[in-house]
Scaffold this motif. Structure first.
Motif, mmCIF file in Angstrom:
data_model
loop_
_atom_site.group_PDB
_atom_site.id
_atom_site.type_symbol
_atom_site.label_atom_id
_atom_site.label_comp_id
_atom_site.label_asym_id
_atom_site.label_seq_id
_atom_site.Cartn_x
_atom_site.Cartn_y
_atom_site.Cartn_z
ATOM 1 N N ARG A 16 0.819 -1.198 0.000
ATOM 2 C CA ARG A 16 0.000 0.000 0.000
ATOM 3 C C ARG A 16 0.857 1.253 0.000
ATOM 4 N N ARG A 218 -6.142 3.600 -6.493
ATOM 5 C CA ARG A 218 -6.792 2.362 -6.064
ATOM 6 C C ARG A 218 -7.904 1.968 -7.024
ATOM 7 N N GLY A 224 -0.524 -0.062 -4.801
ATOM 8 C CA GLY A 224 -0.159 0.871 -3.745
ATOM 9 C C GLY A 224 0.454 2.107 -4.358
#
Length: 295
Positions: A16, A218, A224
């Motif tokens: 992420r 996203r 990420g």
């Protein structure tokens, strides 16, 4: 051409937040040990002045070998092909054995072949992957051949600042000038079964703009985001993790599917097919991997 199943490691790993840290800055390297970041890029390129390159190289190697960064993914970004530091960077990074060696401005499959050969000649362990920064027009146009060039290449990192410069474009909200390039790289990464991390957001004080770009990344499908400041970590971690509702929905879809008595299944008034089941399983695998990282 490399099949996705030939990659070094297909196990899901949260990415992420992947934070650039200048390897010439000892204080920054120490700070990184305490940050809730999924990955750290020990940078030898843009964040390091020419007269500090050699010292930074040694610091990056020492950091990777220290064992002081826990479960974080450790990445060394070397200087680009053709620079006076590149060859020595590759040798040092291979010896350090990080999770990943990241190379800027990769433009062709042939360059990937040369990079892999150099890493293997320098004794890089099998677990060390190669990631390519895709940040030039020719790199975008060759993205699929780059992504499929070698089983050791397991990831792309977007270099959106360089791409904007190369296109004579501008940084604008929504990133419309580079959407085509981002899309080409995403298509190539997913076709090849590799990781793809979104580019950086430059204004560290513009929290709203940063979070909007995380949400966009996203939604587009990035795994990420690369970061340039510790203050961006929390926002990226939150944006690229499944929400509580998404996790609940994924569990509901799987329960409905497992309890089906006919060929047609619904969940919350929506038809459930095998593709929805695959998506639900992926959501839960991401959630479980993230949960395993938390204290």
């Amino acid at each position: 051409m490399t099949d996705a199943n030939d990659r070094i490691d297909t196990t899901f790993r949260p990415r992420r937040s992947v934070l650039y840290m200048p390897s010439s800055n000892a204080k920054a390297l120490e700070k990184a040990k305490t940050l809730p970041v999924d990955g750290i890029i020990f940078d030898l390129e843009d964040a390091v002045a020419p007269d500090a390159k050699v010292e930074a190289r040694g610091a990056a190697v020492a950091a990777v070998q220290s064992g002081a960064y826990g479960a974080r993914e450790l990445i060394i970004r070397v200087n680009s092909i053709g620079t006076e530091w590149h060859d020595d960077d590759i040798v040092a990074a291979a010896a350090a054995g990080p999770d990943v060696v990241l190379v800027p401005k990769v433009n062709s499959a042939e360059e990937v072949h040369r990079l892999v050969a150099a890493l293997e000649a320098a004794g890089a362990p099998e677990r060390t992957s190669l990631w390519a920064m895709v940040e030039t027009p020719v790199g975008m146009l060759n993205a699929l051949s780059i992504a499929q060039a070698s089983p050791r290449l397991t990831g792309f990192v977007m270099g959106t600042n360089d791409l904007v410069k190369e296109l004579y474009a501008e940084h604008v909200p929504g990133r419309r000038p580079v959407i085509t390039g981002l899309g080409l790289a995403l298509l190539a990464a997913r076709a090849a079964g590799i990781v793809i991390i979104d580019g950086v957001y430059n204004d560290v004080k513009d929290v709203e703009g940063f979070l909007a770009e995380c949400e966009q990344g996203r939604q587009m499908g990035f795994d990420g985001k690369t970061l340039i400041h510790p203050g961006q970590v929390e926002g990226a971690n939150r944006a690229f993790a499944p929400s509580e509702q998404a996790v609940a929905d994924a569990r509901g879809v799987l329960e409905a599917w497992d309890n089906r008595t006919t060929g047609v299944v619904t969940y919350n008034n929506r038809m459930v097919e095998s593709l929805h089941v695959e998506s639900a399983k992926r959501t839960l695998s991401i959630h479980e991997a993230i949960t395993a990282l938390e204290p």
